[in-house]
Design a protein around this motif. Structure first.
Motif: not given
Length: 935
Positions: A308, A313, A316-317, A629-630, A632-634, A636-637
Motif C-alpha cells: 500500500w 495506509a 485506513v488507520d 479494510l480491517k 487488509k490493515q492486519r 499490511r501490519k
C-alpha cells in the motif's frame, strides 16, 4: 536597623533591667528622675562605647561598684537578629557582637553594622531633646552648612575643626595689616637686618666687586659643568650609534623588502591544510560512491514488494480508529431523536395547561421571557398583598355592617323614648314645681343649676378633646338648661306651690328617659364617627385593589394571558412557562447536538467513500467494506513488520550517505575559505603565494630580533644618517670641545680661589661679618616661617574645597526636604525654607518671610524638626538607624502635637522611633503594646 530589646546589667540607677518587644513606634513613659535619660545614654554607650574619663559625658557607673554594661538586641535587614554586649574592660568597654548564625564579632563588626556612624553624628541626627530644638534661631548659613557637613556627610566635625585650627594657625603666622603675627614681626626684623647689612656693604665697594666676580666665576663653573655633562652624554651616545650601525643597516634593508612585498593575506599553515583537505576529499568521494550503490540496491528491493502507499495506509488507520466512534455517533443520534419526541410531547402538555393562551408565541419570544426568581418573588409578594387587602376589606365591611345594625338599634330606642317624653314646656313647669317643693323642704340649694353648670363644663371639655360637633351641640343645650335652672331657682324662692306625688314620680321617669335619650345620642355620635373612619379605610383598600389589578395585568401581559385570566392561576402559569422554556432550550440543544453528529457522520462517510473508491471496493456493502479494510490493515501490519529491518537498514545507509555528503561539503567549504583568505583563484596560485608568505615571515622574524637591539632613541638619531663616517666625525668634534671646556674650567677654579681669599681678607672686619650673618640668619628664619604659612594655606584651601563640594551637593537637597516637612507640620502655612542674609529664613503662605527669632517657640521647634528629619532622609540610602526623642514637644499645642505625631508615625516605616516622655497624655498616640512604663 531597629532595637527590639535591651538588658541593663548595671548602668546608672538601673540594675538587671530588661525591656523586650520594642515596637517601631515605641513610648517609654516615666516620671521625672525615673531613669529615662539613663536608658537613652545606655543605648548610646552600648552602640558607641562608654565615655572615657577625658570626655565630658558621664560614665554612669553603678554606685555599688557592681557589673557595668549590658546588651542590646537589634534587628538588621541583612544580618537578621544581632545581640550587642558591652561590659567593663578597656576605656570604652569590651564589646561582643552575637549574630543569628552563631558567629561572633568585635568592634569593627559593630562599626560595619552601624555604617561607620559615630556617637557625635548619631546624637546630632538621630537623638535629640528640647535643648537642641530651642537653638535653631542661632543657625547661620555657614554654621548650617558646616553642621550639615558634620552630620550628614563625614559623620563628625573633623573637617570643620581642622579648618578652624588651620585658620587659627594662619592668623598666628600672618595678617596683611597685623603687627603681632609671627611673620609680620619677623618681616620687620629682616628689614632692619637688611638695612644694616646694606649699610656695611656701601662702606666696602671693593668687597662688592670681589663678590660679583666670585659669583660670575661660580656661574661660569656651573655652566661649564653643564656643557661638559651634555657633551659627554653626546659622545657616549655617538659611540653607541657606531656599535649598532651594522644592526640598523640590516634592519633597514629587511624593512624595505617587507614593505616592497606589502601585506600578503594567507592562512596559517595554508599549504599543509590544503593538501590534507584534498586527500580527505578523494577518500570521501570513494566512500560516497560505495554507500550510494548499496542504497540504490536496497531501494530496488523495497520497491519490488510494495503493498500500500503510505497515504492510503494512514487513511485506513485513521478511518478504522474512528469506526467505534462512528457507531457511538449513530447511537447518540437515535437517542437524541427519541429525546426530541419526548420534549415535543411534554411541550404540548404544558401548552394544554395554558388553555387561555389564544396565540402561541414564537420559540425565540418564549425563550426571551424573563421568568427568573425575581418574577416569582414579585408574584408571590403581589399575591400576599392581595390576600392581605382582601382580608382587611372583608374585616372593614363586616365591622361596618355591625356598626350599622347597632346604630339602627339605638335609633329605635331613641324613637321609643321620644314618643313617651313630655313637651319641653310641661317638663320645665313640673321641674320647677318639684324643685320648689324640694327647696321648701330643706335649705334652698341650686342643685340643678350647679349640676347643669358642671355638666356643661364637662361636655365642653370632652367635645374639645374629641372634636365632635354633636358634643358641642350638647354642651350648648346644657348651657341653656343651666341658665334656665338658675332663673327658675331665683323665681322659685318667693313662690310656694303644692305638687302631686304621682306627678313627681312621672317627672322622675321623664328625667330618667331624657338621660337615657342623651346617652343613646352620644353612642350614636361615636358610632357615626367610627363608621366614617371605616368607610375611609374601605375606600383606601379599594383604591389599593385597583393598583394591584394593574400589577396583575403586567404579569398577564408577560405570560401572554387575557385580561380576565384569574390572578390565582398566574403562579401555575409561571411554572408552566418555565417548563416550556426548559423544553425549548433542551430541544435547541438536542437539535445542535444532532447537527454536529450528522456533520461528523457525513464527513466520516465521505472519507470512507473516497478510500473505497481508491482501493476498488465500491461493490461491497458498508459493513463488508469495513471488514475488508480491517483484514487488509492486519495484512499490511505484517508486511510492515517484514520490511522493518530493510527500512532500518535503508535509514542507516541514508544517514551514512548524508554524513559523508555533509563532511564532503565541509571540506569543499574549508578549501574555498582557504583560497578566499589567500585571495587565490586556484590551488597552484595558492601554493605560489604560500612560498612568498613563508619568506616574508622569515624576514619579519629577523626584523623583530634586530628591532629588539635598537632603542627608539637609536632609530630617531639614525633616521637622517646616510653613512657611518658621519657618526664618527660628530663624535671626534664633540671630544675636541670637551678638551677646550676642561681648560676653561681650570681658569674658573683659579679665579674662584683668588677671589675667595680676597673676600675672606675683607670679611675679617668683625662688624660687617656680624651684620651679614645676622641678616642671612633672620632671612632664613623668615623663609622657614613663610614655607610653613604656605603649607597651612594649601591645607586649608584643600579642606575648604572638599567642604564646598559636599555642601553644594547636600545643602539644596536637605533644604528641599526640610521645606516639605515644614509644610506638613505647619499645615501648608509655611511654604519655603531658605537662607537669606547668611541666616535661616522661612516664607509664609502669604509671601511674608521670617527669621527664626520672629517665630513662636513651637514654630521654631517645628522648623528644627523639619531640618532633622530632612537630614535623616538624606541618610536613608545607607543608614536607617533608630530615632530617639527625649520629651522634645513640651511647647507644642494639641494641634501641632497631633501633626508631629502623625509625621513620626509615617517616619517609623523607615526608621524606628523611641519616644521618652513624662507626659502620660501622649500615650493616646501609641498602641497599648507599644507602651512601656518605668517605675
Amino acid at each position: 536597623m531597629r532595637i527590639s530589646g535591651l538588658e541593663i546589667i548595671g548602668y546608672g540607677r538601673w540594675e538587671n533591667k530588661k525591656i523586650t518587644d520594642l515596637h517601631d513606634f515605641q513610648l517609654i513613659f516615666g516620671q521625672n528622675e525615673a531613669g529615662k535619660s539613663t536608658i537613652m545614654a545606655f543605648i548610646h554607650s552600648i552602640l558607641f562605647g562608654f565615655p572615657t574619663k577625658q570626655q565630658s559625658l558621664p560614665r554612669m557607673e553603678p554606685k555599688n561598684k557592681g557589673a557595668y554594661g549590658g546588651k542590646l538586641e537589634l534587628q538588621d535587614d541583612v544580618r537578621g537578629k544581632v545581640i550587642v554586649e558591652r561590659l567593663r574592660g578597656k576605656a570604652t568597654g569590651d564589646v561582643t557582637v552575637y549574630f543569628e548564625d552563631g558567629s561572633t564579632g568585635t568592634e569593627s563588626d559593630l562599626e560595619e553594622l552601624l555604617g561607620g556612624m559615630d556617637r557625635a553624628r548619631f546624637q546630632s541626627i538621630f537623638s535629640f531633646d528640647i535643648h537642641g530644638l530651642q537653638n535653631v534661631q542661632n543657625l547661620k548659613e555657614v554654621d548650617f552648612e558646616r553642621y550639615l557637613l558634620a552630620t550628614g556627610t563625614i559623620g563628625s566635625d573633623v573637617l570643620i575643626r581642622a579648618e578652624e585650627r588651620l585658620q587659627k594657625r594662619l592668623d598666628e603666622l600672618f595678617k596683611p595689616s597685623g603687627k603681632n603675627p609671627q611673620l609680620n614681626k619677623q618681616l620687620q626684623v629682616v628689614k632692619q637686618a637688611f638695612t644694616t647689612y646694606q649699610d656695611g656693604k656701601q662702606h666696602n665697594q671693593q668687597y662688592l666687586r670681589i663678590v660679583e666676580d666670585l659669583e660670575k666665576a661660580k656661574q661660569g663653573v656651573t655652566d661649564n659643568q653643564a656643557q661638559r655633562q651634555e657633551l659627554q652624554l653626546a659622545v657616549e651616545f655617538g659611540e653607541t650609534l657606531l656599535k649598532v650601525w651594522p644592526v640598523y643597516e640590516e634592519w633597514r634593508f629587511l624593512q624595505g623588502q617587507i614593505e616592497q612585498l606589502g601585506s600578503l593575506a594567507f592562512p596559517a599553515n595554508g599549504i599543509v591544510r590544503l593538501e590534507h583537505l584534498e586527500a580527505r576529499e578523494k577518500e570521501l568521494d570513494a566512500q560516497l560512491i560505495q554507500w550510494q550503490e548499496r542504497l540504490m540496491q536496497l531501494m530496488e528491493q523495497q520497491r519490488a514488494s510494495e503493498f500500500w502507499s503510505d497515504a492510503d495506509a494512514e487513511s485506513v488507520d485513521a478511518l478504522l480508529e474512528t469506526w467505534p466512534l462512528f457507531q457511538e455517533w449513530q447511537e447518540r443520534l437515535a437517542a437524541i431523536d427519541k429525546e426530541t419526541l419526548y420534549l415535543e410531547d411534554k411541550e404540548a402538555k404544558q401548552f394544554a395547561m395554558l388553555d387561555a393562551v389564544k396565540v402561541i408565541p414564537e420559540d425565540e419570544t418564549i425563550l426571551a421571557m424573563r421568568l427568573d426568581a425575581s418574577v416569582e418573588q414579585g408574584l408571590a409578594k403581589l399575591q400576599q398583598e392581595a390576600k392581605e387587602q382582601a382580608q382587611q376589606l372583608a374585616n372593614e365591611e363586616q365591622d361596618l355592617a355591625w356598626k350599622k345594625r347597632e346604630l339602627a338599634q339605638y335609633q329605635e330606642q331613641c324613637e321609643d323614648l321620644e314618643r313617651d317624653l313630655w313637651p319641653s314646656a310641661k317638663y320645665q313647669q313640673v321641674q320647677r314645681q318639684v324643685e320648689g317643693r324640694n327647696t321648701r323642704m330643706k335649705a334652698p340649694i341650686p342643685v340643678v343649676a350647679l349640676m347643669g353648670t358642671v355638666a356643661f363644663v364637662l361636655a365642653l371639655i370632652v367635645a374639645g378633646f374629641m372634636q365632635n360637633v354633636i358634643l358641642y351641640g350638647l354642651a350648648g343645650l346644657l348651657l341653656i338648661g343651666a341658665v334656665l335652672a338658675w332663673v327658675g331657682f331665683v323665681r322659685s324662692k318667693g313662690t310656694q306651690s303644692s305638687t302631686d306625688p304621682l306627678e313627681v314620680a312621672a317627672f322622675l321617669e321623664q328625667k330618667q328617659a331624657r338621660a337615657a335619650l342623651k346617652k343613646n345620642y352620644d353612642k350614636m355620635d361615636d358610632l357615626a364617627f367610627q363608621m366614617e373612619t371605616s368607610e375611609q379605610n374601605r375606600m383606601r383598600l379599594r383604591q389599593n385593589h385597583v393598583g394591584l389589578e394593574m400589577e396583575w395585568q403586567k404579569y398577564r401581559e408577560l405570560f401572554v394571558l387575557p385580561q380576565d385570566f384569574p390572578s390565582e392561576r398566574l403562579e401555575s402559569a409561571l411554572f408552566a412557562w418555565r417548563e416550556i422554556q426548559q423544553v425549548l432550550e433542551s430541544k435547541q440543544k438536542a437539535w445542535r447536538d444532532a447537527q454536529v453528529l450528522r456533520h461528523k457522520m457525513t464527513e466520516w462517510k465521505t472519507r470512507l467513500d473516497d478510500l473505497v473508491e481508491r482501493l476498488d471496493m465500491e461493490s461491497l456493502a458498508e459493513d463488508e467494506q469495513i471488514a475488508t479494510l480491517k483484514m487488509k490493515q492486519r495484512a499490511r501490519k505484517n508486511f510492515v513488520a517484514e520490511i522493518a529491518k530493510s527500512q532500518e537498514k535503508e535509514e542507516q545507509l541514508r544517514n551514512q550517505v548524508a554524513i559523508l555528503e555533509r563532511e564532503k561539503a565541509v571540506l569543499v567549504k574549508e578549501r574555498a575559505d582557504l583560497l578566499e583568505v589567500a585571495n587565490a583563484a586556484d590551488t597552484e596560485f595558492f601554493r605560489k603565494k604560500g612560498m612568498q608568505v613563508e619568506e616574508q615571515r622569515a624576514w619579519q622574524e629577523r626584523v623583530v630580533l634586530l628591532r629588539a637591539q635598537l632603542s627608539d632613541g637609536h632609530l630617531e638619531a639614525l633616521r637622517y644618517v646616510s653613512q657611518e663616517a658621519d657618526i664618527s666625525a660628530g663624535v671626534l668634534e664633540k671630544r675636541n670641545r670637551l678638551r677646550a671646556l676642561d681648560a676653561e674650567l681650570d681658569g674658573y677654579r683659579k679665579t674662584i680661589a683668588e677671589k675667595e681669599l680676597a673676600r675672606e681678607t675683607l670679611e675679617d672686619g668683625q662688624s660687617f661679618s656680624d651684620r651679614m650673618q645676622h641678616y642671612y640668619l633672620e632671612r632664613e628664619v623668615f623663609q622657614d616661617m613663610a614655607k610653613e604659612w604656605m603649607r597651612v594655606k594649601l591645607a586649608k584651601e584643600m579642606v575648604g574645597t572638599i567642604m564646598r563640594k559636599l555642601q553644594e551637593e547636600k545643602l539644596p537637597k536637605v533644604l528641599a526636604r526640610a521645606t516639605h516637612f515644614f509644610q506638613m507640620l505647619s499645615k501648608e502655612n509655611y511654604v519655603q525654607v531658605r537662607f537669606a542674609e547668611n541666616r535661616l529664613q522661612v516664607e509664609r503662605r502669604d509671601g511674608l518671610r521670617f527669621f527664626p527669632e520672629e517665630l513662636s517657640q513651637a514654630t521654631k521647634e517645628q522648623l528644627y524638626l523639619a531640618i532633622r528629619f530632612a537630614m535623616i532622609q538624606m541618610l536613608h540610602g545607607t543608614q536607617r538607624l533608630p530615632i530617639i526623642i527625649d520629651d522634645s514637644f513640651v511647647n507644642f499645642d494639641e494641634e501641632r502635637l497631633e501633626e508631629i505625631m502623625l509625621l513620626l508615625q509615617e517616619i517609623r516605616h523607615e526608621n524606628q522611633v523611641l519616644f521618652f516622655t513624662c507626659h502620660k497624655q501622649l500615650s493616646k498616640y501609641f498602641s497599648k503594646e507599644a507602651q512601656h512604663m518605668l517605675y
